[in-house]
Design an enzyme around this catalytic site. Structure first.
Site, PDB file in Angstrom:
ATOM      1  N   ASP A  85       0.878  -1.171   0.000  1.00 43.35           N
ATOM      2  CA  ASP A  85       0.000   0.000   0.000  1.00 43.35           C
ATOM      3  C   ASP A  85       0.911   1.215   0.000  1.00 43.35           C
ATOM      4  O   ASP A  85       1.851   1.295   0.779  1.00 43.35           O
ATOM      5  CB  ASP A  85      -0.954   0.020   1.195  1.00 43.35           C
ATOM      6  CG  ASP A  85      -2.127   0.942   0.888  1.00 43.35           C
ATOM      7  OD1 ASP A  85      -2.856   0.668  -0.085  1.00 43.35           O
ATOM      8  OD2 ASP A  85      -2.314   1.947   1.589  1.00 43.35           O
ATOM      9  N   SER A  86       0.632   2.115  -0.898  1.00 40.27           N
ATOM     10  CA  SER A  86       1.554   3.240  -1.063  1.00 40.27           C
ATOM     11  C   SER A  86       0.798   4.493  -1.462  1.00 40.27           C
ATOM     12  O   SER A  86      -0.377   4.434  -1.818  1.00 40.27           O
ATOM     13  CB  SER A  86       2.603   2.886  -2.121  1.00 40.27           C
ATOM     14  OG  SER A  86       1.997   2.298  -3.249  1.00 40.27           O
ATOM     15  N   PHE A 122       4.629   5.833 -13.503  1.00 39.49           N
ATOM     16  CA  PHE A 122       3.159   5.846 -13.503  1.00 39.49           C
ATOM     17  C   PHE A 122       2.685   6.818 -12.426  1.00 39.49           C
ATOM     18  O   PHE A 122       3.490   7.410 -11.704  1.00 39.49           O
ATOM     19  CB  PHE A 122       2.616   4.436 -13.236  1.00 39.49           C
ATOM     20  CG  PHE A 122       2.849   3.924 -11.834  1.00 39.49           C
ATOM     21  CD1 PHE A 122       4.077   3.408 -11.453  1.00 39.49           C
ATOM     22  CD2 PHE A 122       1.834   3.962 -10.883  1.00 39.49           C
ATOM     23  CE1 PHE A 122       4.298   2.941 -10.167  1.00 39.49           C
ATOM     24  CE2 PHE A 122       2.044   3.495  -9.583  1.00 39.49           C
ATOM     25  CZ  PHE A 122       3.281   2.992  -9.236  1.00 39.49           C
ATOM     26  N   ASP A 139       4.302  10.114 -10.770  1.00 40.42           N
ATOM     27  CA  ASP A 139       5.727  10.230 -11.132  1.00 40.42           C
ATOM     28  C   ASP A 139       6.076  11.495 -11.934  1.00 40.42           C
ATOM     29  O   ASP A 139       7.132  12.094 -11.686  1.00 40.42           O
ATOM     30  CB  ASP A 139       6.199   8.984 -11.905  1.00 40.42           C
ATOM     31  CG  ASP A 139       6.409   7.791 -10.978  1.00 40.42           C
ATOM     32  OD1 ASP A 139       6.336   7.964  -9.744  1.00 40.42           O
ATOM     33  OD2 ASP A 139       6.641   6.679 -11.490  1.00 40.42           O
ATOM     34  N   HIS A 153      10.506   4.828  -2.635  1.00 39.21           N
ATOM     35  CA  HIS A 153       9.822   4.262  -1.461  1.00 39.21           C
ATOM     36  C   HIS A 153       9.643   2.745  -1.623  1.00 39.21           C
ATOM     37  O   HIS A 153       9.878   1.977  -0.705  1.00 39.21           O
ATOM     38  CB  HIS A 153       8.462   4.966  -1.307  1.00 39.21           C
ATOM     39  CG  HIS A 153       7.640   5.018  -2.571  1.00 39.21           C
ATOM     40  ND1 HIS A 153       8.170   5.397  -3.782  1.00 39.21           N
ATOM     41  CD2 HIS A 153       6.340   4.705  -2.823  1.00 39.21           C
ATOM     42  CE1 HIS A 153       7.229   5.319  -4.718  1.00 39.21           C
ATOM     43  NE2 HIS A 153       6.102   4.911  -4.150  1.00 39.21           N
TER      44      HIS A 153
HETATM   45  P1  ITT Z   1      -3.139  -2.395  -5.512  1.00 41.11           P
HETATM   46  O1  ITT Z   1      -3.961  -1.983  -4.308  1.00 41.11           O
HETATM   47  O2  ITT Z   1      -3.795  -3.465  -6.310  1.00 41.11           O
HETATM   48  O3  ITT Z   1      -1.710  -2.742  -5.150  1.00 41.11           O
HETATM   49  P2  ITT Z   1      -3.419   0.407  -6.268  1.00 41.11           P
HETATM   50  O4  ITT Z   1      -2.953   1.223  -7.422  1.00 41.11           O
HETATM   51  O5  ITT Z   1      -4.876   0.519  -5.878  1.00 41.11           O
HETATM   52  O6  ITT Z   1      -3.032  -1.131  -6.531  1.00 41.11           O
HETATM   53  P3  ITT Z   1      -2.728   1.670  -3.751  1.00 41.11           P
HETATM   54  O7  ITT Z   1      -4.071   1.516  -3.165  1.00 41.11           O
HETATM   55  O8  ITT Z   1      -1.529   1.374  -2.882  1.00 41.11           O
HETATM   56  O9  ITT Z   1      -2.528   0.736  -5.041  1.00 41.11           O
HETATM   57  O10 ITT Z   1      -2.623   3.143  -4.349  1.00 41.11           O
HETATM   58  C1  ITT Z   1      -1.384   3.638  -4.694  1.00 41.11           C
HETATM   59  C2  ITT Z   1      -1.538   4.909  -5.480  1.00 41.11           C
HETATM   60  O11 ITT Z   1      -0.514   5.818  -5.067  1.00 41.11           O
HETATM   61  C3  ITT Z   1      -1.289   4.645  -6.960  1.00 41.11           C
HETATM   62  O12 ITT Z   1      -2.490   4.361  -7.647  1.00 41.11           O
HETATM   63  C4  ITT Z   1      -0.632   5.921  -7.404  1.00 41.11           C
HETATM   64  O13 ITT Z   1      -1.616   6.898  -7.632  1.00 41.11           O
HETATM   65  C5  ITT Z   1       0.166   6.331  -6.161  1.00 41.11           C
HETATM   66  N1  ITT Z   1       1.531   5.759  -6.183  1.00 41.11           N
HETATM   67  C6  ITT Z   1       2.036   4.778  -5.384  1.00 41.11           C
HETATM   68  N2  ITT Z   1       3.302   4.505  -5.714  1.00 41.11           N
HETATM   69  C7  ITT Z   1       3.609   5.296  -6.752  1.00 41.11           C
HETATM   70  C8  ITT Z   1       4.758   5.464  -7.543  1.00 41.11           C
HETATM   71  O14 ITT Z   1       5.848   4.717  -7.374  1.00 41.11           O
HETATM   72  N3  ITT Z   1       4.713   6.377  -8.508  1.00 41.11           N
HETATM   73  C9  ITT Z   1       3.626   7.127  -8.720  1.00 41.11           C
HETATM   74  N4  ITT Z   1       2.497   7.033  -8.032  1.00 41.11           N
HETATM   75  C10 ITT Z   1       2.477   6.108  -7.044  1.00 41.11           C
END
Ligand code: ITT
Length: 212
Positions: free
Chosen positions: A76-77, A166, A169, A194
């Site tokens: 989760d990020s 993505f 970024d 991260h």
């Molecule tokens: P999963 O839950 O299936 O893993 P998700 O895209 O829904 O996929 P999150 O709920 O963790 O994942 O949401 C993370 C969002 O944060 C992601 O959709 C991006 O908008 C942003 N994000 C996270 N890491 C990123 C990165 O390395 N670069 C750019 N944006 C990022």
């Protein structure tokens, strides 16, 4: 076997690159029967990472024992902006509304911060990985669960730059390079990001666990 529990193909690609030479075979959600989307109802990265990891671990446990992955990780990020009191944080994926695109989110964030001087545009990307064993593995009692974290500091740019990566970024300027994540080569992003930090932490903790 390690199941990488993410439905986000960009994350999956980064995770696969960072775990390239991992000690265990890694598989994606394609390995499981069709799964539902996990509702991310937590208020912290940890809570949401655990919700996802627990769910995929339960699905994995329903597989034939010979085919069952023994561990699951979920990521989760999100992006935490100081001027927004740490937002959008756990709401990063849906900052501009349910089913919004990455471009919608970037536009909304740039608009929200419009006119804010450079010194007040600080932000950081955060990644929490939750690692859980697949349940009912008799060799693991009590179930061992652990978290790994990574944080990458930077600034929100005033416009988009770069074509890689993505999500946020193109508007996130990484502190040590002064470039947006979208301007970096994939390997360089993974070295600084991260997610790269959290996964290197995961590798260390996992190796320690395997020793005991
Ligand atoms: P999963 O839950 O299936 O893993 P998700 O895209 O829904 O996929 P999150 O709920 O963790 O994942 O949401 C993370 C969002 O944060 C992601 O959709 C991006 O908008 C942003 N994000 C996270 N890491 C990123 C990165 O390395 N670069 C750019 N944006 C990022």
């Amino acid at each position: 076997m390690l199941l990488v529990g993410t439905g986000n193909l960009h994350k999956l690609e980064e995770i696969a690159a960072i775990l390239q030479d991992f000690s265990m075979e890694a598989v994606s959600l394609d390995y499981l029967p069709p799964v539902e989307e996990v509702e991310e109802t937590g208020s912290t990265f940890r809570e949401n990472a655990k919700l996802k990891a627990d769910y995929f671990s339960r699905v994995a446990a329903s597989l034939d024992p010979q085919k069952r992955p023994s561990w699951v990780i979920a990521d989760d990020s999100g992006l935490c902006v100081d001027a927004l009191d740490g937002g959008p944080g756990v709401y990063s994926a849906r900052f501009a509304g349910e089913n919004c695109s990455y471009a919608d989110n970037n536009r909304k964030l740039l608009q929200t911060l419009e006119g804010l001087p450079a010194g007040q545009r600080a932000a950081r990307f955060v990644c929490t990985i939750c690692c859980v064993p697949v349940l009912d593995d008799p060799g693991l009692e009590p179930p061992t669960l652990f978290y790994c974290e990574g944080t990458c500091p930077g600034q929100i740019a005033t416009g988009e730059a770069g074509t890689g990566g993505f999500g946020y970024d193109p508007i996130f300027v990484e502190e040590s390079t002064g470039k947006t994540f979208a301007e970096l080569e994939a390997e360089e992003k993974n070295r600084l990001s991260h997610r790269g930090q959290a996964l290197r932490d995961f590798r260390l903790k996992f190796a320690d666990l395997c020793k005991t």
